[in-house]
Design a protein around this motif. Sequence first.
Motif, mmCIF file in Angstrom:
data_model
loop_
_atom_site.group_PDB
_atom_site.id
_atom_site.type_symbol
_atom_site.label_atom_id
_atom_site.label_comp_id
_atom_site.label_asym_id
_atom_site.label_seq_id
_atom_site.Cartn_x
_atom_site.Cartn_y
_atom_site.Cartn_z
ATOM 1 N N GLY A 59 0.805 -1.217 0.000
ATOM 2 C CA GLY A 59 0.000 0.000 0.000
ATOM 3 C C GLY A 59 0.836 1.264 0.000
ATOM 4 O O GLY A 59 0.564 2.210 -0.752
ATOM 5 N N THR A 60 1.855 1.288 0.835
ATOM 6 C CA THR A 60 2.717 2.472 0.930
ATOM 7 C C THR A 60 3.453 2.726 -0.377
ATOM 8 O O THR A 60 3.527 3.863 -0.860
ATOM 9 N N VAL A 61 3.986 1.666 -0.983
ATOM 10 C CA VAL A 61 4.713 1.802 -2.246
ATOM 11 C C VAL A 61 3.770 2.277 -3.348
ATOM 12 O O VAL A 61 4.134 3.135 -4.165
ATOM 13 N N ALA A 62 2.549 1.754 -3.360
ATOM 14 C CA ALA A 62 1.578 2.170 -4.383
ATOM 15 C C ALA A 62 1.256 3.657 -4.254
ATOM 16 O O ALA A 62 1.146 4.370 -5.261
ATOM 17 N N ILE A 63 1.106 4.129 -3.023
ATOM 18 C CA ILE A 63 0.833 5.559 -2.804
ATOM 19 C C ILE A 63 1.989 6.403 -3.331
ATOM 20 O O ILE A 63 1.784 7.389 -4.054
#
Length: 288
Positions: A59-63
């Motif tokens: 999730g963090t990388v996608a953001i």
Amino acid sequence: MAMTKEKWKQEILRYLFMLIGCFFYALCLDLFLVPNHIVGGGVTGLATLGNILFHWNVGTVAILLNIPILLLGLKTQGWVFIVRCFITNMVLGIFTDLFAFLPSITQNPLLAAMYGGLAQGVAIGLFVRFAVSSGGTELLGRVIHHGLPHIGIPTWIAILDGIIVLTGAVVMKNPENVLYALILIFIATKVSDTVITGLNRAKLCYIITERPDEVSRTLLENSPRGVTNLSGKGMYSGTPKGVLLTCVKSHQLVELRRLVRSVDEEAFVIVSETTEVRGKGFESMEEE
């Protein structure tokens, strides 16, 4: 200008279904794709690859990957759409990391691709139906198309997703990833199309007959559906023909054929699928 009550209702519904879409997309990643090392398309596919190689939070990388794409899209897509994308991107990233503790439902990558496609299709369908987006390759495809308009947006998205899927297969040295990704994308496309157009599809019927008045009268007397008479001519015989146009729901098709046959056994009936019918007796003409 102040928003009307109806506009407020539309916005509330938009973000409610955005939350539901993000929930299903997060479950797709956490329950099926990430634990089974399936790299699909989009920014989440790159984030999944980062998790597989470096154990980064998906999730963090996608953001983080989406932020420069959102900035690129600001000029061409407008700030309202980009703000919606940003909010959706943040919610999806948070949900994905929040539900990462959930155990995988299956260790079979084929089942994971199939059920992952089901959950992802529901999410994408809701995003499209309620005009939100998490950005990613869909938004990047729009941006590239603005500069290179001779290639369509769907083609650009397919190219970008294909590069990500192939990259995952090469890096993981697993060519089967391409096959699983194709299954995932195919099912997601079919499911999202169903979510967008709805299950209540109709049949578009053309009835070619030399007795249009009698056939149409019989249909109107026995069915709530309207009938439109189009003028026609049989090019082989040169005789005038009535071409009756009507839409019926799927379960009414058998009865329509029976009624037509009872009046004119020589009638020619053409039936085709319709993805959307709006108006009296079908879906409302109001915008969602």
